[in-house]
Scaffold this active site. Structure first.
Site, PDB file in Angstrom:
ATOM      1  N   ARG A  85      33.470  28.022  31.842  1.00 10.92           N
ATOM      2  CA  ARG A  85      33.301  26.826  32.501  1.00 10.92           C
ATOM      3  C   ARG A  85      32.076  26.333  32.292  1.00 10.92           C
ATOM      4  NH1 ARG A  85      35.216  28.929  38.764  1.00 10.92           N
ATOM      5  NH2 ARG A  85      37.609  28.086  38.238  1.00 10.92           N
ATOM      6  N   ASP A 135      38.971  34.191  43.505  1.00 10.34           N
ATOM      7  CA  ASP A 135      38.649  33.860  43.110  1.00 10.34           C
ATOM      8  C   ASP A 135      39.568  33.336  41.767  1.00 10.34           C
ATOM      9  OD1 ASP A 135      36.149  34.621  40.596  1.00 10.34           O
ATOM     10  OD2 ASP A 135      37.574  34.605  39.559  1.00 10.34           O
ATOM     11  N   ARG A 177      35.133  29.505  45.560  1.00  8.73           N
ATOM     12  CA  ARG A 177      34.840  30.026  46.588  1.00  8.73           C
ATOM     13  C   ARG A 177      35.208  28.990  47.875  1.00  8.73           C
ATOM     14  NH1 ARG A 177      30.071  27.019  43.090  1.00  8.73           N
ATOM     15  NH2 ARG A 177      31.053  28.824  41.556  1.00  8.73           N
ATOM     16  N   ASP A 200      31.339  42.521  41.383  1.00  9.63           N
ATOM     17  CA  ASP A 200      30.546  42.342  39.822  1.00  9.63           C
ATOM     18  C   ASP A 200      29.794  41.027  39.834  1.00  9.63           C
ATOM     19  OD1 ASP A 200      32.841  40.459  40.819  1.00  9.63           O
ATOM     20  OD2 ASP A 200      33.991  40.572  39.010  1.00  9.63           O
ATOM     21  N   HIS A 201      29.703  40.057  40.720  1.00 13.65           N
ATOM     22  CA  HIS A 201      28.939  38.758  40.592  1.00 13.65           C
ATOM     23  C   HIS A 201      27.101  38.991  41.009  1.00 13.65           C
ATOM     24  CE1 HIS A 201      33.350  37.151  40.291  1.00 13.65           C
ATOM     25  NE2 HIS A 201      32.757  35.885  39.930  1.00 13.65           N
ATOM     26  N   SER A 238      36.050  27.150  41.242  1.00 15.18           N
ATOM     27  CA  SER A 238      35.903  28.138  41.831  1.00 15.18           C
ATOM     28  C   SER A 238      37.118  27.797  42.766  1.00 15.18           C
ATOM     29  CB  SER A 238      34.174  28.990  41.876  1.00 15.18           C
ATOM     30  OG  SER A 238      34.001  28.118  43.293  1.00 15.18           O
TER      31      SER A 238
HETATM   32  C1  MIC Z   1      33.103  31.248  39.522  1.00 10.50           C
HETATM   33  O1  MIC Z   1      33.653  31.583  37.781  1.00 10.50           O
HETATM   34  O2  MIC Z   1      32.839  30.158  39.459  1.00 10.50           O
HETATM   35  C2  MIC Z   1      32.868  32.622  40.041  1.00 10.50           C
HETATM   36  C3  MIC Z   1      32.215  32.529  40.905  1.00 10.50           C
HETATM   37  O3  MIC Z   1      34.113  33.471  39.667  1.00 10.50           O
HETATM   38  C4  MIC Z   1      33.905  31.505  41.549  1.00 10.50           C
HETATM   39  C5  MIC Z   1      33.707  32.397  42.700  1.00 10.50           C
HETATM   40  C6  MIC Z   1      32.754  32.078  43.305  1.00 10.50           C
HETATM   41  O4  MIC Z   1      32.063  31.294  43.924  1.00 10.50           O
HETATM   42  O5  MIC Z   1      32.186  33.069  44.241  1.00 10.50           O
HETATM   43  C7  MIC Z   1      35.610  31.685  40.864  1.00 10.50           C
HETATM   44  O6  MIC Z   1      35.630  31.205  40.704  1.00 10.50           O
HETATM   45  O7  MIC Z   1      36.054  31.515  42.384  1.00 10.50           O
HETATM   46 FE1  SF4 Z   2      32.802  35.917  36.843  1.00  8.68          FE
HETATM   47 FE2  SF4 Z   2      33.909  33.609  37.550  1.00  8.68          FE
HETATM   48 FE3  SF4 Z   2      33.255  33.894  34.937  1.00  8.68          FE
HETATM   49 FE4  SF4 Z   2      34.828  35.319  35.498  1.00  8.68          FE
HETATM   50  S1  SF4 Z   2      34.274  32.926  35.438  1.00  8.68           S
HETATM   51  S2  SF4 Z   2      33.247  36.048  34.447  1.00  8.68           S
HETATM   52  S3  SF4 Z   2      34.647  35.918  37.766  1.00  8.68           S
HETATM   53  S4  SF4 Z   2      31.636  34.086  37.298  1.00  8.68           S
END
Ligand code: MIC
Ligand code: SF4
Length: 648
Positions: A379, A119, A537, A64-65, A535
């Site tokens: 975010r 995530d 990550r 999905d990313h 996140s």
């Molecule tokens: C995000 O919202 O920052 C992400 C991308 O979903 C991350 C995961 C990632 O860095 O791949 C998260 O929230 O954990």
């Molecule tokens: Fe995707 Fe992270 Fe954004 Fe949620 S916050 S939509 S999981 S990138």
């Protein structure tokens, strides 16, 4: 004394530790999820553990990313995840099926169960009474292999909801209000449990929105009770059999109590560049906007989309505004089409994007220079949109839609007057984008396909002797993992290529860091409060590891990132006296004395000597298990070692 809902689930899953103490709780994990930007690494780590079939009751891999395919990398990674999932007993949610948290809520959530996901917004499932945690990829890999998941024994905060939201005020405003009160550090070490009369006025998608942004509070998890409204949700999803009732006992207590009257809330916005910089929308009214993005795991349910469609119906968005809409799942998009609302959205001038994270993670739709972008996301960290000087405001779907029409930030209460959204009694169920794994017998035949972008990942070194190293970076408070390891469409394709990715580590704060760190060979990072928020990550630990970072000394850490550092074999240490932060300079040589001994002997403090004389104390706020992980050089080494010891 009765139990609250979180305590009930925790105690039913406890395999290690004693609740109420200062230590950790080891929890049996029922289900896991991964998404593609963290999933490649999680499955590489799972493979390194050498486990043939997942030991969880259900594990799902989502794509999905990393959806833009401007080169071979993302498509190769999708194929790796598809094949590795097929081989090891994991369901695969194909690209196009939707955002992991939305699809999980619809198709795989289950009250009373424990879910961990690679995530940070995995707690979205708390909207359906599931206790869900965001975790690093290696923690998820270990859980898929049958290992427990460890959390610091959390405080449980009870949020009593009273009253009912007024027209035009939405679930997003509830969580923005909590962010206003508690800030991005306010939830650290806590599970937020909602209860009270006001709960009954919120549907499951609204509860999910509130739990989703508990991640921005830094909370360990968030949860709503599972009640008749939850039952209706499961019924509409054709899954009534998965429903169980779960709520706090009448005499349950909480470590802290917060009272929130829904009826007095007004539309709110998080201003640039932090989710807790909250102002009432009424104060921002009239600010000209350039872009509006509706979607993300926070606000992409059918309910949200129908509200947006109803506000847009028969109108046209302002000439100067670009409006993007990303439905959270194929089910949502399909329902929008079936109910005719998609036509209202399209005819108002929206650009309908894939059912995926999209602009939320900078996968396209970077706004123009200096743009004001209004987003229903969670975010708004600086640069995350892909445009360094964009000003991102986080708002509700109602505020976003009303503002897109007006061309400036607009209080949505007028536009939402009389708005009544009826959700269908049953949703169209079609799981044909979820591929089943091969049977255990046929698994041997499945070939795991690895593209050339997949490179070996770094493994930590045992923490022993002294760590004598240079301060290769010094940063301030609230450093996010987006600062440490930026994402966006140009870097996300390299999530399975740490050697390449590490060249961009901290590029938003200090472009010289990777080169300086490589030159130094070994390094120490100095950080402020809430280091590593955001996140899950683990790349924010693996890239520094690849650049020789052996320890991070900060005033305080965010939960998941601290775990990821330990898992990578990097020591997270805290200034015993926060004022010592001022006295450490970039480029200075430090010697962390006898770290191995201190970890082994369970010492709580350690002395750090400065090259030019003097010293300061740091705290080792780590449980025995986490100390053992550092001594072993990270969770992978530790898990293999303990599995080996169990066999002999
Ligand atoms: C995000 O919202 O920052 C992400 C991308 O979903 C991350 C995961 C990632 O860095 O791949 C998260 O929230 O954990
Ligand atoms: Fe995707 Fe992270 Fe954004 Fe949620 S916050 S939509 S999981 S990138």
């Amino acid at each position: 004394m009765g139990l609250n809902a979180a305590q009930k689930i925790l105690s039913a899953h406890l395999v290690d530790g004693v609740p109420g103490g200062a230590g950790e709780l080891g929890l049996k994990v029922d289900r896991t999820l991964t998404q593609d930007s963290t999933g490649t690494m999680a499955y590489l780590e799972f493979e390194a553990l050498g486990v043939e079939r997942v030991k969880t009751e259900l594990s799902v891999a989502y794509v999905d990313h990393n959806i833009l395919q401007t080169g071979f990398e993302n498509a190769d990674d999708h194929e790796y995840i598809r094949t590795v999932a097929k081989k090891h007993g994991i369901l695969f949610s194909r690209p196009g099926n939707g955002i992991c948290h939305q699809v999980n809520l619809e198709r795989f959530s289950a009250p009373g169960k424990i879910l961990i996901g690679s995530d940070s917004h995995t707690p979205t499932a708390g909207g359906a009474g599931m206790l869900a945690f965001g975790a690093g990829g290696l923690d998820v890999a270990v859980a898929m292999g049958g290992g427990a998941y460890y959390i610091a024994d959390p405080k449980i905060v009870g949020v009593e909801l009273k009253g009912r939201l007024s027209e035009g005020v939405s679930a997003k405003d509830v969580i923005l209000e909590l962010l206003r009160r508690l800030t991005v550090k306010g939830g650290v070490g806590k599970i937020i449990e909602y209860f009270g009369e006001g709960v009954k006025t919120l549907g499951v998608p609204e509860r999910a929105t509130i739990c989703n942004m508990g991640a921005e509070l830094g909370a360990t998890s968030s949860i709503f009770p599972s009640d008749e409204i939850t039952r209706e949700f499961f019924k509409a999803q054709g899954r009534e059999a998965d429903f169980t009732e779960l709520s706090a006992d009448a005499d349950a207590s909480y470590d802290e109590l917060i009272s929130l009257d829904l009826s007095v809330l007004e539309p709110l916005a998080a201003c640039p560049h932090m989710p807790d910089r909250i102002k009432p929308v009424s104060e921002l009214e009239g600010l000209k906007i350039d872009q509006v993005c509706i979607g993300s795991c926070t606000n992409s349910s059918l309910l949200d989309m129908l509200k947006v469609a109803a506000i847009l119906k028969g109108k046209t968005i302002a000439e100067t505004v670009n409006l993007t809409i990303s439905p959270g799942s194929r089910q949502v998009l399909d329902e929008l089409a079936r109910l005719g609302a998609l036509s209202d959205i399209l005819n108002a001038g929206a650009r309908v994007l894939e059912c995926a994270c999209g602009p939320c993670i900078g996968m396209g739709q970077a706004p123009k220079s200096g743009a004001v972008s209004l987003r229903t996301f969670n975010r708004n960290f600086e640069g995350r949109s892909g445009t360094a000087d964009a000003q991102v405001y986080l708002v509700s779907p109602e505020t976003a839609a009303a503002s897109a029409l007006a061309g400036c930030i607009t209080d949505p209460r007028e536009a939402a007057r009389g708005l009544k959204i009826e959700l269908p009694a049953s949703f169209t169920i079609n799981d044909n984008l979820i591929s089943a794994p091969a049977s255990a017998e046929a698994a041997g035949e499945v070939e795991v396909v690895r593209g050339p972008n997949i490179k070996p990942f770094p493994v930590g070194h045992p923490c022993e002797g002294d760590i004598a190293a240079e301060v290769t970076l010094k940063v301030g408070d609230n450093i996010t993992t987006d600062h440490i390891m930026p994402s966006g469409s140009s870097l996300l394709p390299y999530r399975s290529n740490i050697p390449y990715l590490s060249g961009f580590c901290f590029s938003r704060c200090d472009e010289g860091f990777p080169e300086r760190a490589r030159k130094a060979g070994q390094g120490i990072i100095i950080g402020g409060e809430n280091y590593g928020q955001g996140s899950s990550r683990e790349h924010a630990a693996l890239a520094p590891l690849a650049l020789g970072v052996r320890a991070v000394i900060a005033k305080s850490f965010a939960r998941i990132h601290r775990d990821n550092l330990v898992n990578a074999g990097i020591a997270p240490l805290e200034f015993a006296d926060a004022s010592d932060y001022e006295n450490v300079a970039l480029g200075e040589k430090l010697s962390i004395k006898d770290i191995g001994e201190a970890l082994n002997e369970d010492r709580e403090e350690l002395e750090v000597f400065k090259q030019n004389g003097g010293s300061f104390k740091v705290k080792i706020d780590l449980t025995a298990r986490r100390r053992a992980i550092l001594l072993a050089g990270g969770l992978l080494n530790y898990t293999k070692k303990t599995a080996g010891e169990e066999r002999t």
